[in-house]
Design a protein around this motif. Sequence first.
Motif, short mmCIF file in Angstrom:
data_model
loop_
_atom_site.label_atom_id
_atom_site.label_comp_id
_atom_site.label_asym_id
_atom_site.label_seq_id
_atom_site.Cartn_x
_atom_site.Cartn_y
_atom_site.Cartn_z
N ARG A 140 -15.01 -27.97 6.53
CA ARG A 140 -16.46 -27.85 6.50
C ARG A 140 -16.97 -27.38 7.86
O ARG A 140 -16.47 -27.83 8.88
CB ARG A 140 -17.11 -29.20 6.15
CG ARG A 140 -16.82 -29.64 4.72
CD ARG A 140 -17.50 -30.97 4.42
NE ARG A 140 -17.23 -31.40 3.06
CZ ARG A 140 -17.91 -31.01 2.00
NH1 ARG A 140 -18.92 -30.19 2.16
NH2 ARG A 140 -17.61 -31.44 0.80
N PRO A 141 -17.96 -26.48 7.88
CA PRO A 141 -18.50 -26.01 9.15
C PRO A 141 -19.09 -27.16 9.97
O PRO A 141 -19.61 -28.13 9.42
CB PRO A 141 -19.61 -25.03 8.73
CG PRO A 141 -19.28 -24.66 7.31
CD PRO A 141 -18.61 -25.88 6.73
N GLU A 164 -15.63 -23.89 1.32
CA GLU A 164 -15.37 -25.20 1.95
C GLU A 164 -14.13 -25.87 1.35
O GLU A 164 -14.07 -27.08 1.22
CB GLU A 164 -16.59 -26.11 1.81
CG GLU A 164 -17.81 -25.58 2.55
CD GLU A 164 -18.98 -26.55 2.52
OE1 GLU A 164 -18.90 -27.55 1.80
OE2 GLU A 164 -19.97 -26.29 3.23
N GLU A 201 -17.06 -20.41 10.68
CA GLU A 201 -15.82 -21.16 10.52
C GLU A 201 -14.69 -20.25 10.06
O GLU A 201 -13.55 -20.36 10.53
CB GLU A 201 -16.03 -22.29 9.50
CG GLU A 201 -14.84 -23.22 9.33
CD GLU A 201 -14.59 -24.10 10.54
OE1 GLU A 201 -13.48 -24.63 10.66
OE2 GLU A 201 -15.50 -24.23 11.38
N SER A 215 -22.11 -21.74 10.45
CA SER A 215 -22.11 -21.34 9.05
C SER A 215 -20.67 -21.26 8.56
O SER A 215 -19.72 -21.33 9.35
CB SER A 215 -22.78 -19.97 8.89
OG SER A 215 -21.99 -18.97 9.53
N GLY A 216 -20.51 -21.11 7.25
CA GLY A 216 -19.17 -20.93 6.71
C GLY A 216 -18.53 -19.67 7.26
O GLY A 216 -17.31 -19.61 7.46
N CYS A 253 -12.71 -20.74 3.19
CA CYS A 253 -13.65 -21.30 4.17
C CYS A 253 -15.07 -21.27 3.64
O CYS A 253 -15.82 -22.25 3.76
CB CYS A 253 -13.58 -20.51 5.48
SG CYS A 253 -12.16 -20.89 6.51
N LEU A 254 -15.47 -20.17 3.03
CA LEU A 254 -16.83 -20.06 2.51
C LEU A 254 -17.06 -21.03 1.36
O LEU A 254 -18.18 -21.48 1.13
CB LEU A 254 -17.10 -18.62 2.05
CG LEU A 254 -17.09 -17.56 3.16
CD1 LEU A 254 -17.40 -16.19 2.59
CD2 LEU A 254 -18.10 -17.90 4.25
#
Length: 298
Positions: free
Chosen positions: A262-263, A258, A272, A268-269, A255-256
Amino acid sequence: MLAGELESHQPVSATLQANLDSCQCSSESSSSAPKGETGAAAEGLNFGHISMMGRRRVMEDAVSVAPPGKVGGEYVFFAVYDGHGGCMAAEICSERLHKCVDENVEKEKKSPEDKSFNWEKVMMECFRSMDEVVAKDKSGDDEVVVANCGDSRAVLCSGGVPVPLSSDHKPDRPDEKERVEAARGNIINWNGWRVEGVLATSRCLGNHYLKPYVTPDPEVTIYKRKESDDFLILATDGLWDVVSNEIACEVVRRCLNEQITRPLPGESGADEAASMLAELAIAKGSKDNISIIIIQLD
């Protein structure tokens, strides 16, 4: 008096629009001036200030206004600080630099009325002094301190590898079972291991009727930070009952980066990633409450 930026950036043009109220801004929280100083008149000098996050995802700027007489007994101090790679240095400077200037001005004066001192020398010494203060203040970022009492869990991802920073206080954990039984308590398997057949954790706040078998004393872990540390996951057992440390770290990492999604705007990541983990726990059949915090450590 204007203190220089901590980091220079390319100039950004700003256009005032009718929907300015949709922007996130602050006119007091990033200032060291007491309430009421914003927009005040200082011996004929009017001033006002604002600090906006703008289109950035995080706020790293800071503003400082020291009222008349706070610096050298007679000067007004204004400064803007542009943080770089975080807000820590900007915040430290906004809290302390004007005090440093005040001390150095007083030191340089030969008499209370003296105005012939060397401003360049004063500022040079202050900026060098603040540089050392900022360097020393980074020591607070060198450790992660975790205090746990119960079966929530802290897991750090370092270089892609999960590192548990807490150990669940389950009644069947050998050392916890020994402690409870030494206090003449019983560990009973009643729809899962429980203290006196009632409580599914061996440590907690409350449940006083189960003392001294159940204690509120936390286990504390102090972890020395490494360059490879990526993020920290704090979550209740609603997540950990059904999701392993390894899977949780992999989901957050993707997730961070992406790689999953995508957030949304305003997220923010980390937001998400927390949502994704909660959805995964529910999909895997979690029957408990789920609370999750993701902290990026870069």
